[in-house]
Design a protein around this motif. Sequence first.
Motif, PDB file in Angstrom:
ATOM      1  N   VAL A  37      42.905  14.556  43.729  1.00 35.30           N
ATOM      2  CA  VAL A  37      41.668  14.917  44.417  1.00 35.30           C
ATOM      3  C   VAL A  37      40.784  15.895  43.640  1.00 35.30           C
ATOM      4  CG1 VAL A  37      40.755  16.061  46.488  1.00 35.30           C
ATOM      5  CG2 VAL A  37      42.651  14.450  46.679  1.00 35.30           C
ATOM      6  N   VAL A  38      41.349  16.939  43.049  1.00 35.65           N
ATOM      7  CA  VAL A  38      40.544  18.040  42.514  1.00 35.65           C
ATOM      8  C   VAL A  38      39.721  17.683  41.272  1.00 35.65           C
ATOM      9  CG1 VAL A  38      40.677  20.361  41.525  1.00 35.65           C
ATOM     10  CG2 VAL A  38      41.921  19.819  43.617  1.00 35.65           C
ATOM     11  N   PRO A  39      40.287  17.034  40.238  1.00 36.79           N
ATOM     12  CA  PRO A  39      39.472  16.770  39.040  1.00 36.79           C
ATOM     13  C   PRO A  39      38.158  16.013  39.280  1.00 36.79           C
ATOM     14  CG  PRO A  39      41.773  16.535  38.505  1.00 36.79           C
ATOM     15  CD  PRO A  39      41.695  16.699  40.003  1.00 36.79           C
ATOM     16  N   PRO A  40      38.119  14.997  40.150  1.00 36.40           N
ATOM     17  CA  PRO A  40      36.808  14.370  40.385  1.00 36.40           C
ATOM     18  C   PRO A  40      35.780  15.324  41.004  1.00 36.40           C
ATOM     19  CG  PRO A  40      38.551  12.910  41.111  1.00 36.40           C
ATOM     20  CD  PRO A  40      39.192  14.226  40.795  1.00 36.40           C
ATOM     21  N   PHE A  41      36.231  16.231  41.882  1.00 32.94           N
ATOM     22  CA  PHE A  41      35.321  17.220  42.442  1.00 32.94           C
ATOM     23  C   PHE A  41      34.821  18.166  41.358  1.00 32.94           C
ATOM     24  CE2 PHE A  41      37.121  16.038  46.555  1.00 32.94           C
ATOM     25  CZ  PHE A  41      35.976  16.027  47.341  1.00 32.94           C
ATOM     26  N   TYR A  81      34.478  17.488  38.223  1.00 36.54           N
ATOM     27  CA  TYR A  81      33.541  16.720  37.389  1.00 36.54           C
ATOM     28  C   TYR A  81      32.170  16.631  38.048  1.00 36.54           C
ATOM     29  CZ  TYR A  81      31.269  12.729  35.220  1.00 36.54           C
ATOM     30  OH  TYR A  81      30.358  11.914  34.601  1.00 36.54           O
ATOM     31  N   ARG A  82      32.134  16.335  39.330  1.00 30.58           N
ATOM     32  CA  ARG A  82      30.854  16.172  40.022  1.00 30.58           C
ATOM     33  C   ARG A  82      30.043  17.449  40.088  1.00 30.58           C
ATOM     34  NH1 ARG A  82      32.787  12.211  44.705  1.00 30.58           N
ATOM     35  NH2 ARG A  82      34.648  13.351  44.214  1.00 30.58           N
ATOM     36  N   HIS A  83      30.724  18.579  40.016  1.00 28.80           N
ATOM     37  CA  HIS A  83      30.041  19.855  40.187  1.00 28.80           C
ATOM     38  C   HIS A  83      29.994  20.684  38.909  1.00 28.80           C
ATOM     39  CE1 HIS A  83      29.567  19.304  44.476  1.00 28.80           C
ATOM     40  NE2 HIS A  83      30.783  18.787  44.480  1.00 28.80           N
ATOM     41  N   PHE A  84      30.062  20.044  37.757  1.00 30.25           N
ATOM     42  CA  PHE A  84      29.952  20.750  36.480  1.00 30.25           C
ATOM     43  C   PHE A  84      28.783  20.149  35.713  1.00 30.25           C
ATOM     44  CE2 PHE A  84      32.472  23.544  33.597  1.00 30.25           C
ATOM     45  CZ  PHE A  84      31.559  23.579  32.563  1.00 30.25           C
ATOM     46  N   ARG A  85      27.775  20.957  35.443  1.00 25.56           N
ATOM     47  CA  ARG A  85      26.596  20.528  34.699  1.00 25.56           C
ATOM     48  C   ARG A  85      26.213  21.630  33.724  1.00 25.56           C
ATOM     49  NH1 ARG A  85      27.799  16.439  36.726  1.00 25.56           N
ATOM     50  NH2 ARG A  85      26.661  15.071  38.086  1.00 25.56           N
ATOM     51  N   TYR A  86      25.494  21.245  32.695  1.00 25.40           N
ATOM     52  CA  TYR A  86      24.937  22.233  31.772  1.00 25.40           C
ATOM     53  C   TYR A  86      23.526  21.805  31.421  1.00 25.40           C
ATOM     54  CZ  TYR A  86      25.690  18.969  27.918  1.00 25.40           C
ATOM     55  OH  TYR A  86      25.642  17.868  27.099  1.00 25.40           O
ATOM     56  N   ARG A  87      22.712  22.788  31.047  1.00 26.40           N
ATOM     57  CA  ARG A  87      21.315  22.515  30.711  1.00 26.40           C
ATOM     58  C   ARG A  87      20.909  23.440  29.576  1.00 26.40           C
ATOM     59  NH1 ARG A  87      17.791  23.744  35.545  1.00 26.40           N
ATOM     60  NH2 ARG A  87      18.975  21.993  36.295  1.00 26.40           N
ATOM     61  N   MET A  88      20.337  22.863  28.553  1.00 25.95           N
ATOM     62  CA  MET A  88      19.814  23.660  27.448  1.00 25.95           C
ATOM     63  C   MET A  88      18.294  23.554  27.475  1.00 25.95           C
ATOM     64  SD  MET A  88      20.805  23.547  23.479  1.00 25.95           S
ATOM     65  CE  MET A  88      19.699  24.202  22.269  1.00 25.95           C
ATOM     66  N   SER A  89      17.640  24.703  27.648  1.00 31.09           N
ATOM     67  CA  SER A  89      16.173  24.730  27.643  1.00 31.09           C
ATOM     68  C   SER A  89      15.705  25.356  26.337  1.00 31.09           C
ATOM     69  CB  SER A  89      15.658  25.537  28.847  1.00 31.09           C
ATOM     70  OG  SER A  89      15.880  26.912  28.632  1.00 31.09           O
ATOM     71  N   ASP A  90      14.423  25.644  26.267  1.00 33.22           N
ATOM     72  CA  ASP A  90      13.863  26.262  25.062  1.00 33.22           C
ATOM     73  C   ASP A  90      14.342  27.699  24.870  1.00 33.22           C
ATOM     74  OD1 ASP A  90      12.500  23.941  24.590  1.00 33.22           O
ATOM     75  OD2 ASP A  90      10.624  24.649  25.485  1.00 33.22           O
ATOM     76  N   TRP A 121      33.006  23.806  42.956  1.00 35.30           N
ATOM     77  CA  TRP A 121      32.740  23.044  44.177  1.00 35.30           C
ATOM     78  C   TRP A 121      33.131  23.854  45.405  1.00 35.30           C
ATOM     79  CZ3 TRP A 121      37.214  21.202  46.813  1.00 35.30           C
ATOM     80  CH2 TRP A 121      38.401  21.272  46.088  1.00 35.30           C
ATOM     81  N   LEU A 122      34.006  24.817  45.285  1.00 35.26           N
ATOM     82  CA  LEU A 122      34.239  25.756  46.377  1.00 35.26           C
ATOM     83  C   LEU A 122      33.488  27.046  46.088  1.00 35.26           C
ATOM     84  CD1 LEU A 122      38.034  25.358  47.240  1.00 35.26           C
ATOM     85  CD2 LEU A 122      36.064  24.653  48.589  1.00 35.26           C
ATOM     86  N   TRP A 123      33.738  27.633  44.939  1.00 37.62           N
ATOM     87  CA  TRP A 123      33.038  28.825  44.484  1.00 37.62           C
ATOM     88  C   TRP A 123      32.123  28.401  43.352  1.00 37.62           C
ATOM     89  CZ3 TRP A 123      38.080  28.795  45.979  1.00 37.62           C
ATOM     90  CH2 TRP A 123      38.412  29.650  47.038  1.00 37.62           C
ATOM     91  N   ARG A 124      30.843  28.432  43.610  1.00 37.74           N
ATOM     92  CA  ARG A 124      29.876  27.973  42.622  1.00 37.74           C
ATOM     93  C   ARG A 124      29.458  29.115  41.711  1.00 37.74           C
ATOM     94  NH1 ARG A 124      26.619  23.371  45.873  1.00 37.74           N
ATOM     95  NH2 ARG A 124      28.505  22.213  46.344  1.00 37.74           N
ATOM     96  N   SER A 125      29.264  28.769  40.457  1.00 38.81           N
ATOM     97  CA  SER A 125      28.915  29.759  39.446  1.00 38.81           C
ATOM     98  C   SER A 125      27.827  29.196  38.538  1.00 38.81           C
ATOM     99  CB  SER A 125      30.170  30.088  38.625  1.00 38.81           C
ATOM    100  OG  SER A 125      29.853  30.937  37.566  1.00 38.81           O
TER     101      SER A 125
END
Length: 164
Positions: free
Chosen positions: A69-73, A75-84, A93-97
């Motif tokens: 159960v845990v790894p798919p959650f 994955y769904r709640h891990f993102r990264y963004r590189m801006s200028d 997914w429980l504690w968001r950072s």
Amino acid sequence: MTVLDEAPAPVADAPAQPLHPRVVALWRIGALLWWAFLTAAAVVATFIFEKSPWLALPVAIIGAAWVIVVPPFQYRHFRYRMSDVDLRIMHGWLWRSVSVVMHSRIQHVDTHQGPVERMLGLATVVAYTAGSVGARVAIPGLAASEADVLRERLAAVSGTDDGV
């Protein structure tokens, strides 16, 4: 006129990027190893305390559920963004950072690959900053070629304004 009115408009951010889907397998393998260790420790404890080994069954059941159960959650709640101007890493997914690292604060960037990551064609990009708290931010589960490109992009933008 307030200070907020004088602030420059925010830089348009690129869309948040997901990790490679194979990271779910990587996290499942890691969780499976930990839960197998905990289950074995529970079985050993039942023998030491002369109890039925079946008392370790709940540990095995919770571990199996966790691995599924845990790894798919994650994955769904891990993102990264590189801006200028910065690198943002959003996860949990429980504690968001949300970690925001300004390009000017990055001292160096590495890629890491363990044996399972190599087997799956994945890598982790790690950016190091000055300081002790949050001095290391990592983006796991990237395709190895994508990790190399991101490492080089971060190295290029972080080295443009050397304060020395």
